[in-house]
Motif scaffolding. Structure first.
Motif, PDB file in Angstrom:
ATOM      1  N   ALA B 294      -0.032  -1.043   7.871  1.00  0.00           N
ATOM      2  CA  ALA B 294       1.202  -1.765   7.737  1.00  0.00           C
ATOM      3  C   ALA B 294       0.966  -0.891   6.176  1.00  0.00           C
ATOM      4  O   ALA B 294       2.076  -0.629   5.091  1.00  0.00           O
ATOM      5  N   ASP B 295      -0.060  -0.254   5.280  1.00  0.00           N
ATOM      6  CA  ASP B 295       0.071   0.009   4.069  1.00  0.00           C
ATOM      7  C   ASP B 295       0.510  -0.133   3.040  1.00  0.00           C
ATOM      8  O   ASP B 295       1.097  -2.080   2.871  1.00  0.00           O
ATOM      9  N   TYR B 296       1.407   0.453   1.514  1.00  0.00           N
ATOM     10  CA  TYR B 296       2.132  -0.362   0.855  1.00  0.00           C
ATOM     11  C   TYR B 296       2.955  -1.534   1.346  1.00  0.00           C
ATOM     12  O   TYR B 296       3.423  -2.827   0.633  1.00  0.00           O
ATOM     13  N   LEU B 297       3.825  -1.781   2.119  1.00  0.00           N
ATOM     14  CA  LEU B 297       4.487  -1.839   3.491  1.00  0.00           C
ATOM     15  C   LEU B 297       4.089  -3.568   3.125  1.00  0.00           C
ATOM     16  O   LEU B 297       4.402  -4.948   3.009  1.00  0.00           O
ATOM     17  N   ARG B 299       1.662  -4.792   1.013  1.00  0.00           N
ATOM     18  CA  ARG B 299       1.178  -5.713  -0.785  1.00  0.00           C
ATOM     19  C   ARG B 299       2.744  -5.760  -0.980  1.00  0.00           C
ATOM     20  O   ARG B 299       2.714  -5.965  -2.238  1.00  0.00           O
ATOM     21  N   ALA B 300       3.980  -4.904  -0.983  1.00  0.00           N
ATOM     22  CA  ALA B 300       4.536  -5.284  -1.684  1.00  0.00           C
ATOM     23  C   ALA B 300       5.916  -6.309  -0.984  1.00  0.00           C
ATOM     24  O   ALA B 300       7.245  -5.987  -1.420  1.00  0.00           O
ATOM     25  N   ALA B 301       6.164  -6.765   0.251  1.00  0.00           N
ATOM     26  CA  ALA B 301       6.492  -7.643   1.021  1.00  0.00           C
ATOM     27  C   ALA B 301       6.973  -8.717   0.074  1.00  0.00           C
ATOM     28  O   ALA B 301       6.782  -9.789   0.811  1.00  0.00           O
TER      29      ALA B 301
END
Lengths: 419, 419
Positions: B294-297, B299-301
């Motif tokens: 998931a990576d950045y997805l 924490r940016a969601a």
């Protein structure tokens, strides 16, 4: 007045955020026509349920449970990856299907899937004719790959496209924040082994001022051109986002995801395209990167489904039943676009012999001349498909998704040898 | 009545879905107290903006633009990964900060970040005292890692937890649909290098009937026990989901993600923990798998942010300003839980010398005895944090996120040598 007969419905292949909305459309419309349609039986795990006579009595589900299917991702009755062979190669499987349908007085066959499933549906309708068993076979379109012909788009695609565009936008905001001292390039891998429809949706974030590079399966990967493009964007904007299709491949046909990597023990290592692409950026340009592989998250993300997609998924399910009641056979309801903006469409119909085994590629005019972006024509095509939100209900912070009882129908036939 | 002075605000470290909600809380509360606080200057790219005297005049932004920060992920003024050294090692950087603050009459220092940033904030407050420059330094808590001490939770964490739980639920429905003939195990990699808070959130899907295995950084990875657990769950349920923390490691301390993999040219290959774990399942059990990173997805969601988290992020920003106006210095607003169910909390305060450089580990009692799941105590802790939805506005199918003008404040000082 035609005799009242039962219906069979099955889900086939990879599931989507909205295939259950089509199931909802089929079942609710059948229930609204009880004078013509008796039971709706679902195949447990798709067509396998028909072969094994493992049928589910959807009549045991409450109206509210069926209504909840509209907002539940995945395949509520189970799907399967099982391609029936050709009629010649495995006639006994087709004959078994007809035998099961006959035992349960099934007069309507609704098959919810992509290109392979359309072919199965077509063959079933042919065989029922040659065997003198009256059956109306209607294909209900579904595929995140968006590659069915004739129909303007495929239910399932719009929601994946929305997921990809929203996720790319959010991650791009993130990397833009970090770019001064840290991550400058974010790479996101998306589905689409043969066609770049899903990757193309990432290009919609350009409208929000995000510099993005798309790597399509349709365009042979050129590493030097790619890293040069990334460098140019980072020099101009300070950061960039890369959306890479899992089907992106080199000139020799090898997928980027298959780089012949081996682990410490010499085993071939399974990887994605995203880490490979990210590694190229690091090696060539020295930029810090992050990468993500969305995989199932993208096609299961009912929470961010496109309202347009949910509506169309329901409508093609409902239309399939209506087409059957009008006497049609061996057809598929389609989505016919009549206007881009404001977006307008109507439900049409295509004969299955024109759908089966035909893949609709992404038009070359949808890809920019440099091969790294989407054109305005592509954006005009994509924008309506991600329109609207259709949030599920939430309870305790999580979406409320339906898990059905899936009550089996008593068997009437001997077991089938699934050899 | 104290003299009216300006405020400085900066975002530090990895950004989140709600750090801008804290910025919104700081700026709106400062604007509501114009008699005491003049300008609010933001550091462009975090503390670097202060060192370089690269300040942003937030007064140039409209009230509606600032309000939109509440629903915009990422760091609107840019963040940075830049840890100031100790006072002894680089006193000139701290002195430069005070020099810049003096030049712009900054009397309030609001620093929005995690543990390292709390330490910086603490040192700034110490130095301002020894240098005789009156400054109130308030730390605004932020970290998806949820590892700040004293506060019950950290703004940013609840939204990641919600993303992970929702995504794991949706992907689990997907794999459940496919398991009969195809994918039986889905592996999802999430953030958390040192602590398993984020991975733990995946355990909430057990409440929805999903069999899940969590791999924590707190538990030494045991490959045999792991594959045995997966096998048991797949035999019982037909499928299972694995949530693996990026910090999951072997007994010798090596991360699962670092398996010494090499590409075809012998270069060390960057990979994730998810493909490694998935490969183990395949090798030991032969199950078909899918994996996601998931990576950045995650924490940016912002689109799936927890309403509780958004509210708390705003509140700690607002509280920071109020604490400053009450004369506090060298403190951090905290979230004090007073009840699990119904969830109740109040905003408290912690002295920075008790926050700086202290990491809060996940309690062992939150992890089940077998090391693969979360306990009921952990669920009681987590559930309130993912409660509620706070959807952004949408336009053309995409969330409407703020991009500010970020107008620079004219410089008054010579350039600083950022050696």
């Amino acid at each position: 007045m035609a005799a009242k007969r039962n219906a069979f419905y099955a889900q086939s292949g990879g599931v989507t955020a909205v295939i259950n909305a089509s199931a909802c459309g089929v079942i609710e419309t059948a229930r609204a026509n009880k004078d013509r349609i008796g039971k709706v039986y679902a195949g447990r795990n798709g067509i396998l349920g028909a072969l094994a006579e493992d049928l589910i009595d959807t009549g045991k589900e409450s109206a509210s449970a069926i209504a909840m299917l509209r907002s539940t991702p995945s395949g509520a009755f189970g799907s399967c990856r099982y391609k029936l062979k050709s009629l010649e190669a495995n006639r006994r499987e087709y004959e078994r299907l007809i035998e099961v349908f006959r035992a349960h007085d099934i007069g309507y066959f609704f098959y919810n899937g992509g290109g392979d499933s359309a072919d199965t549906c077509f063959k079933v309708s042919q065989l029922s004719a040659t065997m003198g068993y009256p059956l109306q076979a209607i294909h209900v379109p579904k595929t995140v790959d968006n590659d069915l012909p004739i129909t303007d788009c495929c239910p399932g695609f719009g929601s994946v496209a929305k997921y990809v565009a929203v996720s790319a936008l959010e991650a791009s905001f993130d990397v833009r924040s970090m770019a001064k001292t840290s991550t400058k390039v974010f790479v996101m891998e998306v589905m689409g082994r043969h066609a770049g429809w899903i990757a193309a949706a990432g290009g919609l974030v350009e409208d929000e001022g995000i510099p993005v590079v798309i790597l399509f399966p349709e365009v042979e990967f050129d590493q030097k051109k790619f890293t040069a493009r990334v460098e140019a964007l980072v020099k101009k904007h300070g950061f960039c986002t890369v959306v890479v299709s899992e089907g992106c491949h080199n000139a020799d046909g090898t997928f980027l995801a298959e780089q012949g990597t081996k682990d410490a023990f010499g085993h071939a290592q399974l990887g994605g395209a995203a880490p490979v692409v990210a590694g190229m950026v690091k090696d060539a340009l020295g930029y810090k990167f992050h990468w993500a592989v969305a995989d199932y998250l993208q096609r299961a993300a009912r929470h961010i489904a496109s309202a347009t997609d949910v509506k169309q998924a329901y409508e093609v399910g409902a239309a399939a039943v209506k087409l059957a009641l009008k006497g049609h056979n061996s057809v598929m309801p389609t989505i016919e676009r009549t206007s881009d903006s404001p977006y307008r469409y109507r439900i049409g119909m295509a004969p299955l012999d024109q759908v089966a085994n035909v893949e609709k590629p992404m038009p070359r005019k949808f890809i920019t001349a440099d091969g790294f972006g989407i054109t305005e024509a592509c954006k005009r095509y994509l924008r309506p498909l991600i329109q609207g939100e259709d949030a599920p209900k939430y309870r305790n912070g999580l979406p409320v998704y339906a898990t059905l009882k899936n009550v089996p129908v008593p068997r009437k036939l001997p077991a089938f040898d699934m050899r």
